[in-house]
Design a protein around this motif. Structure first.
Motif, mmCIF file in Angstrom:
data_model
loop_
_atom_site.group_PDB
_atom_site.id
_atom_site.type_symbol
_atom_site.label_atom_id
_atom_site.label_comp_id
_atom_site.label_asym_id
_atom_site.label_seq_id
_atom_site.Cartn_x
_atom_site.Cartn_y
_atom_site.Cartn_z
ATOM 1 N N ALA A 1 36.207 42.054 41.534
ATOM 2 C CA ALA A 1 36.771 42.121 40.181
ATOM 3 C C ALA A 1 37.867 41.071 39.982
ATOM 4 N N GLY A 2 37.787 40.338 38.893
ATOM 5 C CA GLY A 2 38.769 39.288 38.610
ATOM 6 C C GLY A 2 38.296 37.927 39.077
ATOM 7 N N GLY A 3 37.283 37.898 39.923
ATOM 8 C CA GLY A 3 36.738 36.629 40.396
ATOM 9 C C GLY A 3 35.767 36.039 39.381
ATOM 10 N N SER A 4 35.400 34.791 39.595
ATOM 11 C CA SER A 4 34.447 34.142 38.695
ATOM 12 C C SER A 4 33.597 33.176 39.500
ATOM 13 N N LYS B 1 34.054 42.582 21.776
ATOM 14 C CA LYS B 1 34.545 43.251 22.987
ATOM 15 C C LYS B 1 35.871 43.915 22.681
ATOM 16 N N THR B 2 36.267 44.845 23.507
ATOM 17 C CA THR B 2 37.549 45.527 23.273
ATOM 18 C C THR B 2 38.690 44.594 23.662
ATOM 19 N N ASP B 3 39.874 44.896 23.181
ATOM 20 C CA ASP B 3 41.053 44.099 23.535
ATOM 21 C C ASP B 3 41.257 44.094 25.047
ATOM 22 N N ALA B 4 41.000 45.250 25.646
ATOM 23 C CA ALA B 4 41.201 45.359 27.099
ATOM 24 C C ALA B 4 40.223 44.429 27.834
ATOM 25 N N ASP B 5 38.976 44.372 27.370
ATOM 26 C CA ASP B 5 37.995 43.481 27.996
ATOM 27 C C ASP B 5 38.410 42.018 27.810
ATOM 28 N N ALA B 6 38.841 41.684 26.598
ATOM 29 C CA ALA B 6 39.261 40.310 26.310
ATOM 30 C C ALA B 6 40.424 39.924 27.226
ATOM 31 N N ILE C 1 33.612 38.497 36.956
ATOM 32 C CA ILE C 1 33.325 39.848 37.468
ATOM 33 C C ILE C 1 34.386 40.821 36.962
ATOM 34 N N GLN C 2 33.938 41.816 36.216
ATOM 35 C CA GLN C 2 34.890 42.837 35.764
ATOM 36 C C GLN C 2 34.929 44.010 36.739
ATOM 37 N N ALA C 3 33.779 44.325 37.313
ATOM 38 C CA ALA C 3 33.727 45.383 38.329
ATOM 39 C C ALA C 3 32.563 45.094 39.257
ATOM 40 N N GLY C 4 32.705 45.502 40.517
ATOM 41 C CA GLY C 4 31.644 45.279 41.485
ATOM 42 C C GLY C 4 31.952 44.108 42.391
ATOM 43 N N SER C 5 30.973 43.755 43.216
ATOM 44 C CA SER C 5 31.205 42.664 44.160
ATOM 45 C C SER C 5 29.963 41.780 44.257
ATOM 46 N N VAL C 6 30.213 40.527 44.567
ATOM 47 C CA VAL C 6 29.161 39.513 44.599
ATOM 48 C C VAL C 6 29.285 38.738 45.913
ATOM 49 N N ALA C 7 28.138 38.440 46.533
ATOM 50 C CA ALA C 7 28.158 37.619 47.752
ATOM 51 C C ALA C 7 27.539 36.258 47.452
ATOM 52 N N ALA D 1 41.207 36.621 34.217
ATOM 53 C CA ALA D 1 40.313 36.056 35.236
ATOM 54 C C ALA D 1 40.236 34.530 35.090
ATOM 55 N N LEU D 2 40.227 34.049 33.873
ATOM 56 C CA LEU D 2 40.153 32.599 33.656
ATOM 57 C C LEU D 2 41.437 31.927 34.120
ATOM 58 N N GLU D 3 42.544 32.616 33.901
ATOM 59 C CA GLU D 3 43.834 32.066 34.342
ATOM 60 C C GLU D 3 43.854 31.825 35.847
ATOM 61 N N GLY D 4 43.102 32.643 36.556
ATOM 62 C CA GLY D 4 43.074 32.524 38.006
ATOM 63 C C GLY D 4 42.138 31.425 38.503
ATOM 64 N N ASN D 5 41.467 30.746 37.604
ATOM 65 C CA ASN D 5 40.512 29.711 38.007
ATOM 66 C C ASN D 5 41.017 28.349 37.524
ATOM 67 N N PHE D 6 41.244 27.450 38.449
ATOM 68 C CA PHE D 6 41.931 26.205 38.080
ATOM 69 C C PHE D 6 41.149 25.360 37.076
#
Ligand code: CMP
Length: 319
Positions: free
Chosen positions: A164-167, A88-93, A145-151, A99-104
């Motif tokens: 985006a940014g959620g997991s 993956k690209t550095d930006a993706d990594a 999630i890198q882009a888009g939305s999930v319900a 995103a992981l940092e945001g998940n306890f």
């Protein structure tokens, strides 16, 4: 309850469900422990001191029997395990890392472990309307999630969304329970996913390292310090660790709470304390201090506001 408490409860529920399951499976070798009720330990063998000055969640012995394992089926640390690496690209990594940092769930990962984990994510796009996870199925992947939305839907009712940014998808992987919700793409999505085996192996090694630290903190809590190692382990396994930044309100007066907190590091201020007709001075609590037990034991509303006055790590125990 707050968003955070909702999360803590979600994890506690999954963990509980998983161990109930396990207890039922283990009935044969239960050493006289009540199987059907899901009790893990004999309440009478818990020597909990009476703490008459401060009602504690643990003074209730039947409550204490409910502390269960974090990992339903503990994984052996496997030094030989090699996680997959997906390019993956550095930006993706960087994005996945953030995103992981945001998940306890990942708060205890060291630098090397989180790099290994990020490397193991593979790209997984989904189309609008696709079901990514189906409630009741066996867990296989964890998603970012890198882009888009999930319900999220439970029993056909929408219970939340993520963007985006959620997991999502950690519960079934962590606790070996069925998927707790259906997760549907509500727009075209760019997702990253990691498989259960990698997810658990990396997390298990971080958790074990942390266990000793947590037990040391629990020993600082007056009503826990005399507990046997065995019970301290049970409690430490039932805790969720959460990071809070300075100035965050952890407990709001008047809320119905069902989480009990122990401070691992940092400081909080207990303010606007009001019990019945009495008001009390503000209090500062530090490592080893605890709060939130009243709402759990007496099922009453929170009697004070509690705000962090430094960045804090809190150990959270759900009712
Ligand atoms: P898991 O049970 O593995 O798969 C479904 C995921 O949906 C679950 O993990 C959570 O990550 C996510 N989720 C979000 N909100 C909820 C909710 N209210 N109840 C259950 N799962 C939820």
């Amino acid at each position: 309850p707050s968003y955070r408490e909702g999360l803590i409860n979600l994890h506690a529920k999954a963990r509980h469900e998983a161990t109930e399951h396990q207890t039922n499976d283990d009935d044969d070798d239960a050493e006289g422990e009540g199987g059907g009720g899901g009790a893990g330990a004999d309440p009478e063998s818990l020597h909990l001191p009476d703490d008459s000055t401060r009602p504690s969640v643990l003074a209730d012995r039947t409550e204490a029997t409910r502390f269960k394992n974090v990992f339903a089926a503990p994984l052996q640390i496997d030094a030989e395990y090699r996680a997959p690496v997906h390019r993956k690209t550095d930006a993706d990594a960087k994005f996945i890392h953030k995103a992981l940092e945001g998940n306890f769930v990942f708060s205890n990962l060291g630098k090397a472990e989180s790099e290994t984990l990020v490397d193991a994510f593979e790209f997984c796009p989904k189309k609008i309307g696709e079901k990514i996870i189906v409630q009741g199925e066996v867990g296989d992947y964890f998603y970012v999630i890198q882009a888009g939305s999930v319900a999220f839907e439970v029993d056909g009712t929408e219970v939340g969304t993520a963007k985006a940014g959620g997991s999502f998808g950690e519960l079934a992987l962590l606790y070996d329970c069925p998927r707790a919700a259906t997760c549907k793409a509500t727009s075209d999505c760019q997702l990253w996913r990691v498989d259960q085996n990698t997810f658990r192996k990396i997390l298990a090694s971080a958790t074990m390292k942390n266990d000793n630290e947590v037990r040391d903190i629990l020993r600082k809590v007056p009503f826990l310090k005399d507990l046997d190692e065995k019970y301290l382990n049970k409690i430490s396994e039932a805790l969720s660790e959460m990071k809070y930044s300075k100035g965050e309100m952890v407990v709001r007066k008047g809320d119905e709470g069902n989480v009990f907190y122990i401070i691992k590091d940092g400081k909080v201020k207990v303010h606007d304390i009001e019990v019945g007709q009495s008001k009390y001075d503000d209090q500062v609590l530090t490592a080893g201090g605890y709060f939130g037990e009243r709402a759990i034991v007496m099922k009453e509303k929170r009697v004070a506001n509690i705000t962090t006055i430094e960045n804090c790590t809190l150990l959270c125990l759900s009712r």
